[in-house]
Write a protein that holds these residues in place. Structure first.
Motif: not given
Length: 400
Positions: A6-13, A98-113
């Motif tokens: 199972r892959i969680l794919l985060i698509i950036g803008g 890199a800075q551990g900023i979580c201000d949307d769903l994508a970055t929150t997921l990345l910090l929480a994983t």
């Protein structure tokens, strides 16, 4: 090859977001389930409907989805996957990661994983080469994040250079390598990296322009394939990778001692740019001007030849010894002669003339020289050179 994963794919803008559609298709064809997450900016380039249709799953894009968040949905999403993939990873996403900023769903997921993360950067060439992006990249590597790409080529903005998203097939390969069998499990590999500093006095030294980026990438790639890596590094600009045993040294003689202590090993990759000479009459105190206008006389002594020492026949010799040849002219000829002179099995030759930008840069163009001949690789990101080399090492060890 990804059956049951199972892959969680985060698509950036970024403009390359459209390639995520093909990546989803390839992942599913390989047997993986894909849970898509889109940043708000990604939806400006591809529609959530297209992504959902190809993934066969709902697209997640809002952190404050009340139904999901009642069950801590962002925590659940971040931990049920076997791998988190960010493609494209924009400059903004990389900076926030890199800075551990979580201000949307994508970055929150990345910090929480606590799930492994793989990123595929894509951005304008100047953004990619900016010191801030390179600092963020080094931090992400140090945090244990796998990086694939970017490729070099024409940009949507009309410029040319590194920054293009790696092709979906190449990203799939990187995913498979990260999730697939670990062919070097139970094997040990010695990697030397970075420059050496040879003291003139307590505050001055002789060095070279090596950043240590290529050796660091090689150590990370070998660890990703399951190897136990002993990483002997001089004072490099980049941080050592996660998941390896780090031995820090300053001088060539210290590096030789550490390399010998790291044996036995199944393979050794001698990627360090070792100083050929040291100052034999180094001063124990800071040298001062004496008013005569004459520079102090420095006597030089030859440093030990670490590659030749490790390649020498004997019970401690690794089964596969790989050297590097950084040359500025007649690259293949000089490297071929060096392989025979040093006694190593393979040698990677590269042109480090100032015009190439390779020494201290983010890319490399190498020729792999073995007893069977020379094989020239295209100019690639140093991570990709490392991945290819690690795979070849795994194949060679498996073949005995």
């Amino acid at each position: 090859m990804l059956a049951g994963k199972r892959i969680l794919l985060i698509i950036g803008g970024g403009i390359a977001a459209y390639k995520a559609l093909d990546l989803i298709r390839l992942c599913r064809k390989a047997g993986a389930a894909v849970t898509p997450v889109m940043t708000p900016a990604a939806a400006e380039f591809v529609t959530p409907l297209s992504v959902a249709a190809l993934a066969g799953e709902k697209v997640h894009s809002h952190l404050f989805d009340l139904t999901a968040e009642a069950e801590m949905g962002h925590i659940q999403l971040s931990r049920v996957a076997d791998l988190v993939v960010v493609a494209p990873a924009t400059a903004s996403l990389m900076a926030r990661m890199a800075q551990g900023i979580c201000d949307d769903l994508a970055t929150t997921l990345l910090l929480a994983t606590d799930t492994p993360v793989l990123i595929a950067p894509a951005m304008n060439v100047r953004m990619w080469q900016h010191p801030a992006t390179q600092r963020n990249l080094a931090q992400l590597r140090a945090d244990g994040i796998t990086v694939t790409g970017p490729d070099e080529g024409d940009m949507a903005c009309g410029e040319y250079g590194p920054g293009r998203l790696a092709e979906p097939a190449a990203i799939l390969q990187a995913i498979a390598a990260r999730l697939g069998p670990r062919p070097l499990a139970g094997r040990s590999v010695l990697v030397t990296s970075g420059p050496t500093h040879e003291p003139i006095d307590p505050v001055r030294y002789i060095a070279n322009r090596s950043s240590g980026a290529q050796g660091t990438a090689i150590a990370a790639a070998l660890a990703a394939l399951g190897a136990r890596v002993r990483f002997v590094t001089g004072p490099a600009e980049v941080a050592p990778p996660a998941g390896v045993e780090v031995i820090r040294v300053q001088t060539a003689r210290e590096m030789l001692e550490a390399a010998r202590a790291a044996l036995p090993a199944d393979a050794a990759v001698m990627a360090a740019a070792v100083a050929d000479w040291r100052v034999a009459n180094a001063s124990g105190s800071k040298m001062k001007k004496d008013g005569s206008g004459r520079a102090p006389a420095l006597d030089f002594a030859e440093n030990p030849d670490i590659l030749r020492e490790i390649s020498a026949p004997g019970p401690a010799r690794p089964g596969l010894v790989i050297g590097f040849a950084a040359e500025t002219d007649e690259v293949v000829a000089h490297a071929t002669a060096k392989r025979l002179r040093k006694g190593c099995d393979w040698i990677l030759a590269n042109d480090v003339s100032p015009a190439t930008g390779i020494m201290g840069g983010t890319e490399n163009a190498v020729t792999l020289i073995t007893a069977d001949g020379a094989e020239t690789w295209p100019r690639l990101a140093k991570d990709e050179v490392a991945r290819r080399l690690a795979q070849r090492i795994a194949e060679a060890i498996a073949a005995g």
